[in-house]
Design an enzyme around this catalytic site. Structure first.
Site, PDB file in Angstrom:
ATOM      1  N   ARG A  36       0.808  -1.203   0.000  1.00  0.00           N
ATOM      2  CA  ARG A  36       0.000   0.000   0.000  1.00  0.00           C
ATOM      3  C   ARG A  36       0.856   1.273   0.000  1.00  0.00           C
ATOM      4  O   ARG A  36       0.697   2.149  -0.850  1.00  0.00           O
ATOM      5  CB  ARG A  36      -0.880  -0.034   1.239  1.00  0.00           C
ATOM      6  CG  ARG A  36      -1.795   1.128   1.431  1.00  0.00           C
ATOM      7  CD  ARG A  36      -2.291   1.090   2.872  1.00  0.00           C
ATOM      8  NE  ARG A  36      -2.659  -0.273   3.218  1.00  0.00           N
ATOM      9  CZ  ARG A  36      -3.804  -0.821   2.857  1.00  0.00           C
ATOM     10  NH1 ARG A  36      -4.675  -0.117   2.159  1.00  0.00           N
ATOM     11  NH2 ARG A  36      -4.073  -2.060   3.199  1.00  0.00           N
ATOM     12  N   THR A  37       1.765   1.372   0.949  1.00  0.00           N
ATOM     13  CA  THR A  37       2.598   2.576   1.063  1.00  0.00           C
ATOM     14  C   THR A  37       3.482   2.741  -0.172  1.00  0.00           C
ATOM     15  O   THR A  37       3.627   3.830  -0.714  1.00  0.00           O
ATOM     16  CB  THR A  37       3.470   2.510   2.342  1.00  0.00           C
ATOM     17  OG1 THR A  37       2.604   2.373   3.467  1.00  0.00           O
ATOM     18  CG2 THR A  37       4.306   3.753   2.499  1.00  0.00           C
TER      19      THR A  37
ATOM     20  N   LYS B  11      24.246 -10.360   1.339  1.00  0.00           N
ATOM     21  CA  LYS B  11      25.694 -10.495   1.172  1.00  0.00           C
ATOM     22  C   LYS B  11      26.442  -9.779   2.295  1.00  0.00           C
ATOM     23  O   LYS B  11      27.662  -9.718   2.284  1.00  0.00           O
ATOM     24  CB  LYS B  11      26.129  -9.920  -0.179  1.00  0.00           C
ATOM     25  CG  LYS B  11      25.479 -10.595  -1.385  1.00  0.00           C
ATOM     26  CD  LYS B  11      25.946  -9.947  -2.676  1.00  0.00           C
ATOM     27  CE  LYS B  11      25.156 -10.454  -3.879  1.00  0.00           C
ATOM     28  NZ  LYS B  11      25.331  -9.579  -5.053  1.00  0.00           N
TER      29      LYS B  11
ATOM     30  N   ARG C  92      11.814   2.160   3.510  1.00  0.00           N
ATOM     31  CA  ARG C  92      11.050   1.490   4.556  1.00  0.00           C
ATOM     32  C   ARG C  92      11.938   0.401   5.111  1.00  0.00           C
ATOM     33  O   ARG C  92      12.499  -0.393   4.337  1.00  0.00           O
ATOM     34  CB  ARG C  92       9.805   0.855   3.940  1.00  0.00           C
ATOM     35  CG  ARG C  92       9.069  -0.099   4.826  1.00  0.00           C
ATOM     36  CD  ARG C  92       8.107   0.643   5.729  1.00  0.00           C
ATOM     37  NE  ARG C  92       6.973  -0.161   6.100  1.00  0.00           N
ATOM     38  CZ  ARG C  92       5.717   0.253   6.057  1.00  0.00           C
ATOM     39  NH1 ARG C  92       5.418   1.451   5.598  1.00  0.00           N
ATOM     40  NH2 ARG C  92       4.731  -0.518   6.452  1.00  0.00           N
TER      41      ARG C  92
ATOM     42  N   HIS D  69       6.619   7.015  11.070  1.00  0.00           N
ATOM     43  CA  HIS D  69       6.051   6.875   9.744  1.00  0.00           C
ATOM     44  C   HIS D  69       5.493   8.257   9.408  1.00  0.00           C
ATOM     45  O   HIS D  69       4.284   8.469   9.366  1.00  0.00           O
ATOM     46  CB  HIS D  69       4.951   5.820   9.776  1.00  0.00           C
ATOM     47  CG  HIS D  69       4.485   5.353   8.430  1.00  0.00           C
ATOM     48  ND1 HIS D  69       4.878   5.956   7.250  1.00  0.00           N
ATOM     49  CD2 HIS D  69       3.638   4.365   8.069  1.00  0.00           C
ATOM     50  CE1 HIS D  69       4.304   5.332   6.230  1.00  0.00           C
ATOM     51  NE2 HIS D  69       3.546   4.366   6.700  1.00  0.00           N
TER      52      HIS D  69
END
Lengths: 309, 309, 309
Positions: C53-54, C83, C104, C132
């Site tokens: 969604r974001t 890695k 994010r 957020h």
């Protein structure tokens, strides 16, 4: 000179290489001039082995040329591969949609196989232990920009030289030029392959293997560091190799001020420098190197997808 | 005739189908003419079940119409689905961002549910064992282009007819046309469902089941091969069905020169032809078929997202 | 007023907030006017924790401004993270390709770390239990649009207030305004943190904790519901908290007709209303809220990537 597919670094002639250098330099200075040259074209990036960095570099290059992109981030798990489909069939089908294909695969030889059935240009973005020719292209471009020449210099390759396809690709490319002296420094269990050594001999390049990195540092123009590829070797091999050859504050100043450290990235413990040094010392060239990847890939895509002769 | 959502192949009237054929033919010939018709529009592809081929086909179609794309490659694992969110809520929210939604899901009926809450057109790109109507559309388009008609022909469906939603969708579509004779050839354990047989009876289509593929090959205009869907059936069922009905060099020449082999792809062992034949023999139509998917999806997106009546 | 990076909601002054509200309102009304303002710019979305969604909201916002997007859906599994590469190196490299980065991550503080090495603007799209801030921005915008003001109102936060970064971010933002009364209603084991309470005290905001949701519903202007974040807490904590505070047909009508329910979504059992109510009752504001995210993120990207002072 046309480049239909780009599968291995040996395909690059010196002429072609300098053409790319020149275009990349021009793109860097005049980005806006190139913002529509691939307008209407679609590039497909098929990654069977994840590599955010390489994928995003290609995709940004395409977008900055005015083209667009369709992408698969992990074709191995997400695609018809799990249904048993051959990679060739995928490539053939996708070549019916897109104007070019960038392929990354965990098996050597895959990009070549894809090119045999594709209707559109195929670019190898790394195939197992095989090659990574666009990395060699950006490495060569970086050497050229940083020390002003691609001949008459000394380079040391350090680290995992057995599984490193970037080293392999760059050696194949350097074989086209004169007066290059190559030194290999690697853990005993991860030495450079005999295929490369034979190739270099055949092309009259001077090379030798050494075991003391610090002895070499003051002598070379380019220090090409690589990561021990944990994911491609056994745990024992990793334990034996890890931390063996490192650039840190202890030996950094052995490096001449005109010399440069390159690294295909990601780097882990083989380079351990404080942030200030990494950001400000000219000798640290690997972040400039990664950005060179954007410009040189723009030059490559422009030629191949624009079908310039 | 408007098409608000595209959920099942029965929605296509013959008029609409021919409109799409005509547009797809024109797009193929005059690609540049269409390069801006969806400029400024955004398509969201929500794939809860990975399918690189179908997703890339839709995405390329959108890009070639001048639109742009936001995409999720594996919504099942990566999205709020793991937080317990309903697919309907995702669809509703995404319909507040994008101008159209293409949805692929592992459960039958999902695309319809999404369409009930979406503010923008929803296209079903495959819902479990349900339907795959854009595949039926491209299959019909391929039959039309390859044999010049979509009526008066004989077709054999071969393989996994129980779980194959492409066969289901195409049968529903063929029910709209006249003088089509359908033959089903499948392993005992993967026979065509009674829903399809009833539908065909109701629409007066001639159909029968046969067990000897080679006997049929010389008689039909279209051989529609399908893969045994390993991932949807039990290991036992797979073992019993695998390799039962195959096209290979042994029976390929039983096929009339004007007939065509179709396959929704990916194909595995059910088609086993040498590369030369696959690339050069006119009877092999499945790679042309997959490319038809690009043009017919462009026609579909143009109509649905351009809100053409 | 420039916004170089956007890491936490406290960075937003009231002036800046109203500037974004005004732009978002204008974008909503005059979308076409903005369709080229970021033409030629590339946004990279780096998601180390999936959030369809974001991510799609940011990506659509960028595309609707005429920009383009490169994206990684699950950098944690797919990128060089496996890695051993540091997130900072990834951010630094990607900042050499793109014009802006949305990140994010599952760890608090990551976006700030990325901003320290990035050459281009970094936007925090959620960092672990941290913040957020673009959610806070869209929440504030929604309150403003729905009740006509961002001061002089009463709000109840309901649910998982311990792990909810959206609540934290919105509280930090509300601290900039006057005459706001905050009520917290949460299971005993998921109470709001002392950092927030101290911040609110320091900024003279009136707050209290309550345990009876129904008693509060008729009294507040905004009901801000949140999901119990199963994936961030223990099974025991989840069992103790689940279903404790719910809006359903039983208590929905305690809510004043001018009041609004917000939810950062996805919602699960904490809101259990019939589809008709969800779609038609003005008090259900969370789908409008999610769409506000598109317009406000367009306003944000336009300012930050357009380098507007």
């Amino acid at each position: 000179m046309e480049l239909r597919h780009f599968i291995e670094s040996q395909q690059l002639t010196p002429e072609l290489l300098f053409e790319f250098f020149k275009t990349a330099d021009d793109i860097r200075e005049n980005l806006a001039k190139y913002s529509n040259v691939l307008s209407g074209k679609v590039l497909a990036t098929l990654f069977y082995e994840p590599s955010t960095r390489t994928r995003l570099s290609f995709e940004t290059a395409m977008l900055r040329l005015g083209g667009s992109v369709v992408s698969t981030e992990n074709a191995k798990e997400f695609s018809s591969a799990i249904k048993g489909e051959s990679m060739e069939d995928t490539a053939r089908v996708v070549s019916g949609y897109a104007d070019g294909i960038v392929i990354r695969h965990f098996e050597e030889g895959t990009a070549r196989k894809a090119s045999l059935v594709s209707r559109v240009p195929v670019i190898n973005a790394g195939d197992g232990k095989g090659q990574h020719p666009t990395q060699a292209l950006l490495d060569a471009y970086t050497i050229y920009r940083e020390i002003g020449r691609i001949e008459n210099f000394k380079i040391v390759f350090v680290g995992d030289l057995a599984s490193g396809r970037t080293v392999r690709s760059l050696c194949y490319l350097l074989g086209k030029f004169k007066n290059i002296e190559i030194i290999f420094v690697s853990p005993e269990n991860l030495k450079i392959g005999s295929d490369i050594k034979e190739y270099l001999s055949r092309h009259n390049l001077n090379f030798r293997e050494e075991s003391d990195l610090n002895k070499i540092l003051g002598e070379v123009d380019i220090i090409y560091m690589t990561r021990i590829q944990k994911e491609r070797i056994s745990e024992e091999d990793y334990a034996a190799a890890k931390g063996k050859f490192v650039i840190d504050e202890g030996n950094f100043n052995l490096i001449k001020s005109a010399s440069r450290i390159l690294h295909p990235l990601p780097h882990v413990e083989e380079i351990n420098l404080p942030l200030g040094l990494e950001q400000n010392d000219k000798r640290v060239a690997y972040f400039r190197q990664s950005q060179n990847g954007l410009f040189i890939r723009m030059a490559l895509l422009r030629k191949m997808l624009g079908h310039l002769a």
